[in-house]
Design a protein around this motif. Structure first.
Motif, PDB file in Angstrom:
ATOM      1  N   GLN A   1       4.045  79.794  83.392  1.00 28.19           N
ATOM      2  CA  GLN A   1       5.155  80.336  84.233  1.00 28.19           C
ATOM      3  C   GLN A   1       6.549  79.437  83.988  1.00 28.19           C
ATOM      4  O   GLN A   1       7.229  79.906  83.941  1.00 28.19           O
ATOM      5  N   GLN A   2       6.222  78.157  84.147  1.00 30.81           N
ATOM      6  CA  GLN A   2       7.369  77.351  84.276  1.00 30.81           C
ATOM      7  C   GLN A   2       7.920  77.163  82.847  1.00 30.81           C
ATOM      8  O   GLN A   2       9.254  77.470  82.861  1.00 30.81           O
ATOM      9  N   VAL A   3       7.421  77.084  81.814  1.00 26.11           N
ATOM     10  CA  VAL A   3       7.943  77.103  80.531  1.00 26.11           C
ATOM     11  C   VAL A   3       8.505  78.595  80.385  1.00 26.11           C
ATOM     12  O   VAL A   3       9.724  78.580  79.777  1.00 26.11           O
ATOM     13  N   ALA A   4       7.911  79.316  80.511  1.00 27.13           N
ATOM     14  CA  ALA A   4       8.349  80.925  80.291  1.00 27.13           C
ATOM     15  C   ALA A   4       9.740  81.137  81.304  1.00 27.13           C
ATOM     16  O   ALA A   4      10.570  81.616  80.626  1.00 27.13           O
ATOM     17  N   GLN A   5       9.871  80.761  82.345  1.00 29.11           N
ATOM     18  CA  GLN A   5      11.089  80.944  83.251  1.00 29.11           C
ATOM     19  C   GLN A   5      12.196  80.199  82.794  1.00 29.11           C
ATOM     20  O   GLN A   5      13.327  80.740  82.842  1.00 29.11           O
ATOM     21  N   LEU A   6      11.856  78.936  82.073  1.00 25.00           N
ATOM     22  CA  LEU A   6      12.958  78.064  81.502  1.00 25.00           C
ATOM     23  C   LEU A   6      13.526  78.945  80.367  1.00 25.00           C
ATOM     24  O   LEU A   6      14.595  79.098  80.183  1.00 25.00           O
ATOM     25  N   LEU A   7      12.557  79.402  79.481  1.00 22.69           N
ATOM     26  CA  LEU A   7      13.217  80.052  78.139  1.00 22.69           C
ATOM     27  C   LEU A   7      13.923  81.361  78.564  1.00 22.69           C
ATOM     28  O   LEU A   7      14.795  81.808  78.129  1.00 22.69           O
ATOM     29  N   TYR A   8      13.047  82.119  79.458  1.00 21.60           N
ATOM     30  CA  TYR A   8      13.653  83.424  79.999  1.00 21.60           C
ATOM     31  C   TYR A   8      15.102  83.334  80.364  1.00 21.60           C
ATOM     32  O   TYR A   8      15.972  84.100  80.052  1.00 21.60           O
ATOM     33  N   GLY A   9      15.316  82.214  81.286  1.00 18.29           N
ATOM     34  CA  GLY A   9      16.798  82.117  81.951  1.00 18.29           C
ATOM     35  C   GLY A   9      17.729  81.775  80.819  1.00 18.29           C
ATOM     36  O   GLY A   9      18.852  82.275  81.050  1.00 18.29           O
ATOM     37  N   ALA A  10      17.342  81.019  79.967  1.00 19.25           N
ATOM     38  CA  ALA A  10      18.461  80.604  79.088  1.00 19.25           C
ATOM     39  C   ALA A  10      18.747  81.546  78.130  1.00 19.25           C
ATOM     40  O   ALA A  10      19.913  81.953  77.609  1.00 19.25           O
ATOM     41  N   ILE A  11      17.640  82.636  77.625  1.00 20.26           N
ATOM     42  CA  ILE A  11      17.982  83.754  76.914  1.00 20.26           C
ATOM     43  C   ILE A  11      19.220  84.701  77.540  1.00 20.26           C
ATOM     44  O   ILE A  11      19.845  85.187  77.088  1.00 20.26           O
ATOM     45  N   ILE A  12      18.675  85.038  79.017  1.00 23.00           N
ATOM     46  CA  ILE A  12      19.452  86.009  79.420  1.00 23.00           C
ATOM     47  C   ILE A  12      20.778  85.419  79.954  1.00 23.00           C
ATOM     48  O   ILE A  12      21.805  86.461  79.714  1.00 23.00           O
ATOM     49  N   LEU A  13      20.867  84.330  80.221  1.00 21.05           N
ATOM     50  CA  LEU A  13      22.271  83.693  80.388  1.00 21.05           C
ATOM     51  C   LEU A  13      23.130  83.884  79.122  1.00 21.05           C
ATOM     52  O   LEU A  13      24.169  84.055  79.204  1.00 21.05           O
ATOM     53  N   ASP A  14      22.599  83.273  78.079  1.00 20.16           N
ATOM     54  CA  ASP A  14      23.384  83.167  76.786  1.00 20.16           C
ATOM     55  C   ASP A  14      23.719  84.595  76.152  1.00 20.16           C
ATOM     56  O   ASP A  14      24.652  84.645  75.705  1.00 20.16           O
ATOM     57  N   CYS A  15      22.641  85.532  76.455  1.00 17.55           N
ATOM     58  CA  CYS A  15      22.886  86.713  75.862  1.00 17.55           C
ATOM     59  C   CYS A  15      23.643  87.791  76.851  1.00 17.55           C
ATOM     60  O   CYS A  15      23.715  89.268  76.718  1.00 17.55           O
ATOM     61  N   VAL A  16      24.230  87.306  78.018  1.00 13.69           N
ATOM     62  CA  VAL A  16      24.837  87.873  79.090  1.00 13.69           C
ATOM     63  C   VAL A  16      24.125  89.159  79.432  1.00 13.69           C
ATOM     64  O   VAL A  16      24.584  90.210  79.693  1.00 13.69           O
ATOM     65  N   ASN A  17      23.056  88.950  80.097  1.00 11.98           N
ATOM     66  CA  ASN A  17      21.969  89.749  80.794  1.00 11.98           C
ATOM     67  C   ASN A  17      21.612  90.807  79.747  1.00 11.98           C
ATOM     68  O   ASN A  17      21.460  92.207  80.065  1.00 11.98           O
ATOM     69  N   MET A  18      21.698  90.421  78.584  1.00 15.78           N
ATOM     70  CA  MET A  18      21.370  91.413  77.351  1.00 15.78           C
ATOM     71  C   MET A  18      22.038  92.589  77.347  1.00 15.78           C
ATOM     72  O   MET A  18      21.799  93.702  76.716  1.00 15.78           O
ATOM     73  N   ALA A  19      23.582  92.648  77.741  1.00 14.38           N
ATOM     74  CA  ALA A  19      24.373  93.526  77.641  1.00 14.38           C
ATOM     75  C   ALA A  19      25.042  93.683  76.268  1.00 14.38           C
ATOM     76  O   ALA A  19      25.715  92.950  75.780  1.00 14.38           O
ATOM     77  N   PRO A  20      24.704  94.824  75.629  1.00 14.11           N
ATOM     78  CA  PRO A  20      25.326  94.832  74.049  1.00 14.11           C
ATOM     79  C   PRO A  20      26.608  94.876  74.181  1.00 14.11           C
ATOM     80  O   PRO A  20      27.434  94.247  72.968  1.00 14.11           O
ATOM     81  N   GLU A  21      27.560  95.354  75.152  1.00 15.86           N
ATOM     82  CA  GLU A  21      28.915  95.157  75.201  1.00 15.86           C
ATOM     83  C   GLU A  21      29.751  93.841  74.950  1.00 15.86           C
ATOM     84  O   GLU A  21      30.750  93.528  74.559  1.00 15.86           O
ATOM     85  N   ALA A  22      28.717  92.980  75.558  1.00 11.55           N
ATOM     86  CA  ALA A  22      29.026  91.419  75.421  1.00 11.55           C
ATOM     87  C   ALA A  22      29.069  90.730  74.001  1.00 11.55           C
ATOM     88  O   ALA A  22      29.802  89.801  73.860  1.00 11.55           O
ATOM     89  N   GLY A  23      28.383  91.658  73.145  1.00 13.67           N
ATOM     90  CA  GLY A  23      28.538  91.188  71.660  1.00 13.67           C
ATOM     91  C   GLY A  23      27.682  90.049  71.370  1.00 13.67           C
ATOM     92  O   GLY A  23      27.858  89.164  70.395  1.00 13.67           O
ATOM     93  N   LYS A  24      26.688  89.581  72.160  1.00 18.43           N
ATOM     94  CA  LYS A  24      25.903  88.469  71.952  1.00 18.43           C
ATOM     95  C   LYS A  24      24.439  88.469  71.798  1.00 18.43           C
ATOM     96  O   LYS A  24      23.866  87.789  70.811  1.00 18.43           O
ATOM     97  N   VAL A  25      23.811  89.616  72.314  1.00 17.00           N
ATOM     98  CA  VAL A  25      22.378  89.790  72.235  1.00 17.00           C
ATOM     99  C   VAL A  25      22.189  90.459  70.818  1.00 17.00           C
ATOM    100  O   VAL A  25      22.787  91.324  70.309  1.00 17.00           O
TER     101      VAL A  25
END
Length: 451
Positions: free
Chosen positions: A170-194
């Motif tokens: 759970q701990q490792v997964a939450q670290l990875l999960y938070g980093a991905i959604i922050l870098d990908c701007v909540n997975m929003a396609p219009e942000a052009g990152k995901v």
């Protein structure tokens, strides 16, 4: 994971000339959350899977004193129950001594090439995992995983999921999960990152760990923490999310600033702050990339180029204006300072990740021209001196600096037309300097020691 991080401290303390050494996993010098998480989780993965006498140890690539500026990373550690106390920072691990003693292997995450200041460590690099443009030359001794996904944590998650999924908790997964959604701007396609791979592994983590925080709520909390710059000085704001680049006679900082450019330029004493920042950190130019969000959550980007050297400022500005891969769509805006060029950036999808290759190409071209000429360009330090004198005086007044304040001499490449730190320092005539050096050499040859 905290027990593992505690053990890394013990390993470092016990590292001696007779020990097998360390396998350092290190992120980039901006040390954003993606870089931190990638270093922590990949080192942890290696500790569970790597059959080697060298213990994998994550190292954050900034001094410990700068970590309080990474407010989003601090929030994430607190949410996952990890203590900052057990993190290791660049100023706490002597990589050069380890390398000289042949006790260092190095894995790079979230960057694929070491900065020139660390070039001596290059032969210690044994693996690279990154999501930036590939700059590293191919080598049989160093496997490279580079894919331009939204987050390096996506590639780390992929490696763990494919090679040792049991490492995920759970701990490792939450670290990875938070980093991905922050870098990908909540997975929003219009942000052009995901990218599809980012989405694939976010869904993978959500299904495997259904107790992860709700995606939208976690993103908003991380975003709020990241954009909280209240109480920070200008220097701290520039250091909060900064990468350095250099080429030829130019050394510059590229900083992401989490407010509008108008608000940044209105900071009291900003010109003096910028000048002191360059002086203290040995830069002669700063590119500030601001990001803010409109009421409908659309990103709004602006960009500023600061240098008290007209030559550097104009060269960098023109390179960014003329860029086509990608085009930044820069539109000039008013600036209260003659040594700051300000722009609205029409291409809101062009993050620093996409701007850095433009700057890198500019620096390479600058180095090529310098090599052809065989000389460092002569800067006309008197250019615009009279024009900027009043700006310098006003800047010093804003900062509460008296005219007779004594400051350390500035390196010659940092002496610039409008910077108050060069006030009162003598201008050096290159011909006179050469003549003096030649005369001193002649005197040495004629001395008893020189014969």
């Amino acid at each position: 994971m905290e027990a593992y991080l505690r053990s890394c401290h013990d390993v470092l303390k016990g590292c001696s000339k007779n020990s097998p050494g360390l396998h350092i996993v290190m992120g980039n010098e901006a040390c954003d959350m993606d870089s931190m998480v990638s270093a922590l989780t990949f080192a942890y993965f290696l500790s569970k899977t790597l059959d080697s006498k060298r213990v994998p140890v994550p190292v954050l690539n900034i001094p410990r004193a700068e970590f309080p500026l990474r407010s989003d990373s601090i929030f994430m550690l607190r949410e996952t129950g990890l203590s900052q106390e057990y993190l290791l920072f660049r100023d706490e691990v002597d990589l050069y001594s380890l390398h000289e003693a042949k006790q260092l292997t190095l894995t790079l995450v979230d960057h694929n090439i070491l900065p020139s200041a660390d070039s001596k460590l290059e032969e210690a690099v044994v693996e690279v995992i990154d999501h930036h443009l590939l700059e590293r030359p191919p080598s049989r001794s160093c496997p490279v995983t580079v894919e331009t996904v939204g987050s390096c944590a996506t590639l780390v998650t992929e490696r763990i999921a494919q090679k040792a999924p049991e490492v995920l908790d759970q701990q490792v997964a939450q670290l990875l999960y938070g980093a991905i959604i922050l870098d990908c701007v909540n997975m929003a396609p219009e942000a052009g990152k995901v990218t599809p791979k980012d989405s694939q592994y976010v869904v993978f983590l959500e299904k495997r760990f259904p107790k992860l925080p709700p995606r939208g709520a976690l993103f908003q909390s991380l975003q709020n923490a990241k954009f909280d710059v209240s109480g920070l000085s200008t220097e701290q704001m520039l250091l909060k999310d900064m990468k350095a680049a250099s080429g030829g006679d130019l050394r510059l900082a590229v900083s992401v600033i989490y407010m509008t450019l108008e608000a940044f330029l209105q900071r009291r004493g900003l010109q003096q702050d910028l000048c002191e920042f360059c002086h203290n950190h040995n830069y002669n130019l700063v590119v500030a990339m601001t990001i803010s969000f409109s009421d409908n959550k659309e990103p709004f980007r602006q960009l500023a180029v600061y240098s008290s050297s007209t030559v550097y400022r104009e060269e960098m500005s023109k390179a960014l204006e003329k860029a086509r891969n990608p085009s930044l769509d820069l539109r000039p805006m008013s600036s209260p300072y003659s040594d700051v060029k300000a722009y609205v950036q029409g291409n809101t999808l062009a993050s620093r990740k996409k701007v850095l290759p433009i700057i890198s190409d500019f620096l390479k071209e600058k180095e090529r021209k310098l090599a052809q000429s065989g000389n460092i360009e002569d800067l006309d330090l008197d250019d615009d001196c009279n024009q900027n004198q009043s700006d310098s005086q006003q800047c010093a007044e804003d900062a509460g600096i008296e005219d007779d304040t004594q400051v350390p001499p500035t390196p010659m490449n940092s002496l610039v037309e409008g910077c108050p730190l060069d006030s009162g320092l003598p201008k050096i005539n290159p011909e006179v300097l050469v003549e003096k050096v030649s005369r001193m050499a002649s005197m040495e040859d004629q001395s008893p020691e020189g014969q």
